[in-house]
Design a protein around this motif. Structure first.
Motif, short mmCIF file in Angstrom:
data_model
loop_
_atom_site.label_atom_id
_atom_site.label_comp_id
_atom_site.label_asym_id
_atom_site.label_seq_id
_atom_site.Cartn_x
_atom_site.Cartn_y
_atom_site.Cartn_z
N VAL A 1 0.86 -1.18 0.00
CA VAL A 1 0.00 0.00 0.00
C VAL A 1 0.90 1.24 0.00
CG1 VAL A 1 -1.79 1.32 1.17
CG2 VAL A 1 -1.83 -1.18 1.26
N ASN A 2 0.74 2.07 -1.01
CA ASN A 2 1.54 3.29 -1.13
C ASN A 2 0.82 4.42 -0.39
OD1 ASN A 2 3.04 5.52 -1.81
ND2 ASN A 2 3.10 5.07 -4.02
N ALA A 3 1.32 4.76 0.78
CA ALA A 3 0.66 5.78 1.59
C ALA A 3 0.59 7.12 0.86
CB ALA A 3 1.40 5.95 2.91
N ALA A 4 1.58 7.43 0.04
CA ALA A 4 1.62 8.70 -0.66
C ALA A 4 0.49 8.86 -1.67
CB ALA A 4 2.97 8.87 -1.37
N GLN A 5 -0.16 7.75 -2.06
CA GLN A 5 -1.30 7.84 -2.96
C GLN A 5 -2.60 8.14 -2.20
OE1 GLN A 5 -1.34 4.17 -5.18
NE2 GLN A 5 0.33 4.79 -6.53
N LEU A 6 -2.56 7.97 -0.91
CA LEU A 6 -3.74 8.19 -0.08
C LEU A 6 -3.70 9.52 0.66
CD1 LEU A 6 -3.90 4.64 1.53
CD2 LEU A 6 -4.84 5.39 -0.67
N MET A 7 -2.51 10.04 0.83
CA MET A 7 -2.32 11.27 1.61
C MET A 7 -1.31 12.17 0.90
SD MET A 7 -0.78 11.67 5.48
CE MET A 7 -2.23 11.01 6.29
N LYS A 8 -1.72 13.40 0.61
CA LYS A 8 -0.80 14.37 0.01
C LYS A 8 -0.32 15.32 1.08
CE LYS A 8 -0.28 17.91 -3.57
NZ LYS A 8 -0.93 18.68 -4.65
N LEU A 9 1.00 15.55 1.10
CA LEU A 9 1.62 16.47 2.05
C LEU A 9 2.26 17.61 1.28
CD1 LEU A 9 3.44 13.88 4.36
CD2 LEU A 9 1.15 14.83 4.63
N ASN A 10 1.96 18.83 1.68
CA ASN A 10 2.54 20.00 1.02
C ASN A 10 3.11 20.96 2.06
OD1 ASN A 10 2.66 21.57 -1.73
ND2 ASN A 10 2.04 23.07 -0.20
#
Length: 405
Positions: free
Chosen positions: A147-156
């Motif tokens: 599971v790629n966490a970065a596809q579920l949550m964007k951080l800016n």
């Protein structure tokens, strides 16, 4: 601590020459009433793991639904990073957390990192509930596979260089994916930095080890109460102190500083910004009412440490002292009240924390222009004044103790 933090030149490490006259043997020619005292400066601050911490939740409701965002504002210097955690709501005991020791905020050149940093988040299985049945289990915390966490949550990340403040925006981008989920309220923390290392690099959990009650409550229920209370207890401003300068003088005017006026260029700025006593030491020695200048210590004074120096004086002499609040842009401790040189005992109550007015303030211990991080304060020209309550700085008595014996 870093070599460029609170460094003193070789000249500043030697006890200052005084204006006393000497006989052929090198002894001070003072009156029969002369006496000697020892002044001690002790750093009594209690180190805390975190300089800042807090919680976050959605707008209008606690959870952060797909398509929604939440922002966290915090301060940091180039050695520090941001750690956070929140529950993967559609699970038995999964949680998101930043990579340890946190989201990297500055590159190797000390330049703030901005924009998309989604690659800094991972998804973890807390190991306390079976993922299918929900039955209790006791397994180590492991990263969720495939599971790629970065596809579920964007951080800016955005950054304000003047204040050294970051804004992290967390956006739930899980909508329409195979792992669509709400995020629970979460917690965040910025570790204190002591000049050489972070005080806590894993505040929430230890990978490949059994969980703890605080992260378990987040992973299973999205309940941040226990973790937030733990963080609050371990959060606070700390500081080192610079070598202290002590002057013996005559008259009613403190020769080191004058509150309500601007820095006079004699060397107070160099102490308040960098902890360097040399310029002020040399300037004071040239004044007719100054009888001696002395330096206590030759290196930064860490929590739990102390420095001292001896001085000679005569009845009617007075003393003044100054030392840098090391984790600041331009703050210093100095005696606010006149001190007779013959005084004995604890004189901390007459000490105050001042802003020299020569550098723009940032959060103590989390400002990228502070000497702690090898920075140079951005110049300002304000009146010397007491430090106010903009930041939760410990009281004077909880940072420094000054004693005369």
């Amino acid at each position: 601590m870093k070599k460029n933090f609170l460094k003193c030149t070789a000249a500043g490490l030697i006890a200052a020459l005084t204006l006393y006259s000497c006989d052929d043997s090198g002894n001070y020619m003072m009156g029969d009433m002369s006496f000697e005292r020892t002044i001690t400066f002790e750093n009594v601050v209690t180190p805390k793991d975190f300089v800042e911490s807090g919680g976050f939740q959605g707008t209008g409701q606690p959870v952060i639904l797909p398509g929604q965002s939440v922002s966290i504002k915090f301060s940091a210097g180039k050695a520090q990073s941001l750690m956070f955690s929140t529950m993967y709501g559609a699970s038995k005991d999964w949680f998101f957390a930043s990579k340890q020791p946190g989201i990297k905020l500055f590159d190797n050149n000390g330049t703030a990192i901005t924009g998309d940093v989604s690659s800094e988040v991972l998804l973890w299985d807390n190991g306390t509930k079976d993922n299918m049945t929900g039955q209790a289990e006791s397994k180590p915390i492991m990263q969720v596979p495939a599971v790629n966490a970065a596809q579920l949550m964007k951080l800016n990340l955005a950054f304000n260089d003047v204040t050294s403040e970051f804004t992290l925006t967390i956006t739930n981008t899980s909508g329409g994916t195979a792992h669509e989920t709400p995020f629970s309220p979460g917690v965040w923390a910025v570790s204190n930095y002591n000049g050489s290392q972070l005080l806590n690099t894993a505040p929430f959990f230890t990978p490949n080890a059994l969980s703890n009650p605080e992260i378990t409550d987040i992973a299973q229920m999205g309940d941040i109460a226990k973790m937030k209370a733990k963080l609050n207890n371990e959060t606070g401003i700390m500081t080192g102190l610079s070598p202290a300068l002590v002057v013996v003088y005559r008259g009613d005017k403190n020769p080191i500083y004058e509150a309500g006026k601007k820095d006079d260029g004699m060397g107070l700025k160099e102490i308040a910004q960098m902890g360097n006593v040399t310029k002020l030491q040399n300037s004071l020695q040239s004044l007719p009412n100054v009888k001696g200048v002395f330096i206590a210590g030759n290196a930064p004074v860490a929590p739990g440490s102390k420095v001292m120096t001896n001085f000679k004086a005569e009845p009617g002499d007075r003393i003044a002292y100054v030392t840098m609040f090391g984790f600041s842009n331009d703050w210093f401790y100095a005696n606010e009240q006149i001190i007779d040189a013959s005084t004995k005992g604890d004189v901390t109550s007459g000490t105050a924390l001042f802003d020299s007015g020569t550098g723009i303030d940032q959060y103590p211990g989390a400002g990228n222009h502070q000497a702690l991080f090898g920075g140079t304060p951005q110049a300002e020209s304000m009146l010397i004044s007491k430090v106010g309550n903009q930041y939760p700085v410990p009281t004077v008595q909880n940072v420094i103790k000054v004693t005369l014996n």
